[in-house]
Design a protein around this motif. Sequence first.
Motif, short mmCIF file in Angstrom:
data_model
loop_
_atom_site.label_atom_id
_atom_site.label_comp_id
_atom_site.label_asym_id
_atom_site.label_seq_id
_atom_site.Cartn_x
_atom_site.Cartn_y
_atom_site.Cartn_z
N UNK A 77 0.80 -1.26 0.01
CA UNK A 77 0.05 0.04 -0.13
C UNK A 77 0.82 1.28 -0.22
N UNK A 78 2.23 1.06 -0.01
CA UNK A 78 2.95 2.36 0.18
C UNK A 78 3.78 2.65 -1.04
N UNK A 79 3.34 2.87 -2.23
CA UNK A 79 4.12 3.33 -3.18
C UNK A 79 4.79 4.32 -3.16
N UNK A 80 4.36 5.22 -2.66
CA UNK A 80 4.91 6.84 -2.63
C UNK A 80 4.98 7.08 -1.22
N UNK A 81 4.88 6.33 -0.15
CA UNK A 81 4.76 6.93 1.35
C UNK A 81 5.22 5.53 2.19
N UNK A 82 5.21 5.99 3.33
CA UNK A 82 5.18 4.77 4.47
C UNK A 82 3.85 4.49 4.55
N UNK A 83 3.37 3.34 4.69
CA UNK A 83 2.06 2.65 4.69
C UNK A 83 1.25 3.18 5.71
N UNK A 84 2.01 3.41 7.15
CA UNK A 84 1.22 3.71 8.34
C UNK A 84 1.47 4.87 8.90
N UNK A 85 2.43 5.62 8.39
CA UNK A 85 2.83 7.06 9.10
C UNK A 85 1.72 7.77 9.13
N UNK A 86 0.62 7.86 8.27
CA UNK A 86 -0.43 8.88 8.20
C UNK A 86 -1.67 8.50 8.95
N UNK A 87 -1.50 6.99 9.53
CA UNK A 87 -2.68 6.33 10.36
C UNK A 87 -4.00 6.45 9.38
N UNK A 88 -5.14 6.88 10.08
CA UNK A 88 -6.35 6.76 9.46
C UNK A 88 -6.67 7.88 8.75
N UNK A 89 -5.61 8.96 8.71
CA UNK A 89 -6.14 10.38 8.07
C UNK A 89 -7.00 10.31 6.80
#
Length: 268
Positions: free
Chosen positions: A195-207
């Motif tokens: 799920x994290x092509x262009x980001x960390x998958x969990x950094x943003x939580x459920x924002x």
Amino acid sequence: MANRTAIDYRAKFDRYSEDTCFPRLGEEEQLFIRGMAEAHRFTFQELRQVSEAALDLRMWKEASLGIWWERQESDVEARGRTKERFFQRLDDRMAALRASAKSYPEEGMRRPESASLKPVTMSSERDILGMCPVASEETVCCNLRTIDAVQNCGMGCSYCTIQTFYGDRVTFDADLPAKLAAMELEPDRFYHIGTGQSSDSLMWGNQHGLLDSLCDFARAHPNILLEFKTKSANVAYFLRGSPPANIVLSWSLNTPAIIRNEEHFTAD
Ligand code: SF4
């Protein structure tokens, strides 16, 4: 006439330097390079090479080009062909540094300021499902697919290029639930999707409902394994609810020295 030539070269230097990393160098480094370039009429490629070397030396916390050159200058000038020897020695020095073992100061590298990213939600026609970017004819592919749900990451890992693509914004896809619902997957086929092509998958939580949407997607497709790859400790969302059985949280772990010095805002 000599003055005219010097003026022409200065104008050329100013033009050349804009397309190199010269403007990102400190005043002292710029003065040194400008002096060498004017004395030896550096070409564009030479100016680019020297500017990149100066930037690398600064990032590696090595002696600056000017200080290094002070130790070489008299010997090189006595031998003649100064410009040619300058570049030969510079190549040798950079190659030796690249080949040497990496070391960090005992007190650790100074953390950069944490990037303050502006969250935005945007609609777009962009496809969010793709193959892992490493897949090619040259690789033994594991058929991992990736969902590009969020663009940008604030973990600040010094070796990661993602932070250089998206400026000071982190963009959430406003149409994520609709795009996930419209995704055509073959029901008899097994899919491994990150799920994290262009980001960390969990950094943003459920924002912006990010994890809700992704977990709903996993529930709707028992034939997928949805992987959330992260360097964060942001697992509260999954501890609170009943996550679907076909998800996995995974961590990419480096050695303590790399975590401390290069992965600036990841979990300890
Ligand atoms: S956590 Fe991953 S995506 Fe984020 S900066 Fe580090 S390597 Fe890049």
